[in-house]
Enzyme design. Sequence first.
Site, PDB file in Angstrom:
ATOM      1  N   ASN A  92     -30.923 -24.853  38.711  1.00  0.00           N
ATOM      2  CA  ASN A  92     -31.949 -24.082  39.412  1.00  0.00           C
ATOM      3  C   ASN A  92     -33.246 -24.886  39.364  1.00  0.00           C
ATOM      4  OD1 ASN A  92     -33.807 -22.252  40.345  1.00  0.00           O
ATOM      5  ND2 ASN A  92     -33.582 -20.804  38.650  1.00  0.00           N
ATOM      6  N   LYS A 118     -35.967 -24.338  40.766  1.00  0.00           N
ATOM      7  CA  LYS A 118     -37.197 -23.525  40.866  1.00  0.00           C
ATOM      8  C   LYS A 118     -38.144 -24.150  41.894  1.00  0.00           C
ATOM      9  CE  LYS A 118     -36.290 -21.741  36.313  1.00  0.00           C
ATOM     10  NZ  LYS A 118     -36.775 -21.149  35.074  1.00  0.00           N
ATOM     11  N   GLU A 152     -37.887 -14.291  36.675  1.00  0.00           N
ATOM     12  CA  GLU A 152     -39.206 -14.677  37.212  1.00  0.00           C
ATOM     13  C   GLU A 152     -39.519 -13.855  38.459  1.00  0.00           C
ATOM     14  OE1 GLU A 152     -38.388 -18.823  37.520  1.00  0.00           O
ATOM     15  OE2 GLU A 152     -38.597 -19.104  35.354  1.00  0.00           O
ATOM     16  N   GLY A 174     -37.511 -21.616  29.748  1.00  0.00           N
ATOM     17  CA  GLY A 174     -38.644 -22.542  29.781  1.00  0.00           C
ATOM     18  C   GLY A 174     -39.407 -22.629  28.478  1.00  0.00           C
ATOM     19  N   SER A 183     -33.258 -22.639  28.438  1.00  0.00           N
ATOM     20  CA  SER A 183     -33.439 -23.822  27.596  1.00  0.00           C
ATOM     21  C   SER A 183     -32.137 -24.552  27.277  1.00  0.00           C
ATOM     22  CB  SER A 183     -34.199 -23.475  26.308  1.00  0.00           C
ATOM     23  OG  SER A 183     -35.506 -23.015  26.606  1.00  0.00           O
TER      24      SER A 183
HETATM   25  P1  13P Z   1     -34.863 -23.436  31.671  1.00  0.00           P
HETATM   26  O1  13P Z   1     -33.540 -24.137  31.577  1.00  0.00           O
HETATM   27  O2  13P Z   1     -35.971 -24.314  32.137  1.00  0.00           O
HETATM   28  O3  13P Z   1     -35.178 -22.678  30.409  1.00  0.00           O
HETATM   29  O4  13P Z   1     -34.714 -22.315  32.826  1.00  0.00           O
HETATM   30  C1  13P Z   1     -33.637 -21.453  32.803  1.00  0.00           C
HETATM   31  C2  13P Z   1     -33.610 -20.702  34.058  1.00  0.00           C
HETATM   32  O5  13P Z   1     -34.477 -19.896  34.340  1.00  0.00           O
HETATM   33  C3  13P Z   1     -32.506 -20.992  34.993  1.00  0.00           C
HETATM   34  O6  13P Z   1     -32.433 -20.046  36.011  1.00  0.00           O
END
Ligand code: 13P
Length: 247
Positions: A9, A11, A93, A167, A204
């Site tokens: 992902n 983002k 989110e 995150g 993470s």
């Molecule tokens: P991280 O791997 O950056 O923690 O994000 C996880 C996430 O939100 C995947 O959709």
Amino acid sequence: MPNALVIGNWKMWGSREQAKALVSSVAGLNQSGVEWGVCPPFPYLQIAIDQLGCDRVGAQTVSADQDVPHTGDVSAEMLADLGLRWVIVGHSERRADRCETDDVVRAQVERALSQGLVPIVCVGETLDQRNAGEAEAVVIAQLDAALRGLASNTDLVVAYEPVWAIGTGVVATPEQAQAMHAVVRQRVKDLGLSGDILLLYGGSVKPDNAEGLFALADVDGALVGGASIDAQAFLAIVEAAAAAKAE
Ligand code: 13P
């Protein structure tokens, strides 16, 4: 069905050049038993499709609506028109910052399914909810809202993403991840869906913790954020999935 699924992902990351470089770095990746794909931002979907093929590409969200003039929204029909395979819905989110309630997530699931897209349904509790002992109840309520009443053979993926792990660099312990995945597996079955639905862990996930997560009985893969925009890290996570699921 593959033994494992790893989805990146991205983002709100990248530029056209970065997107091209990243997909070309992972394009040759082929690990038996592991399916993988990427969910770039909308403007870079076609770049990923061109280099990886539709079957390895998903979107990060979809409109809950159909045939309405909603500025900025992207419909399930449009995603299907691009040939995409997956769409992420219910990411924390968006639940938190874009007012995507359980009802909205449910509508997104239905819209996605109506167009032959595979929804990746995200669920997960906040740290406050976990500390209050509500984690399981929160996750179960999210699952119920998103999945109740769907046909037993519905093709979907569930991602358990504890909000406090996203995150933050604080990954769930194997015990926490396995315990919640077992709850999710049971609930999915209780809702009349296939117990074979793939359950991803997100939050993470990095090369150094991936193997331990993938070794867990009810963790079938990962939804990877930050590490998915680093080609080497993403490759290592997919390799870890292949190694763990081959055992
Ligand atoms: P991280 O791997 O950056 O923690 O994000 C996880 C996430 O939100 C995947 O959709």
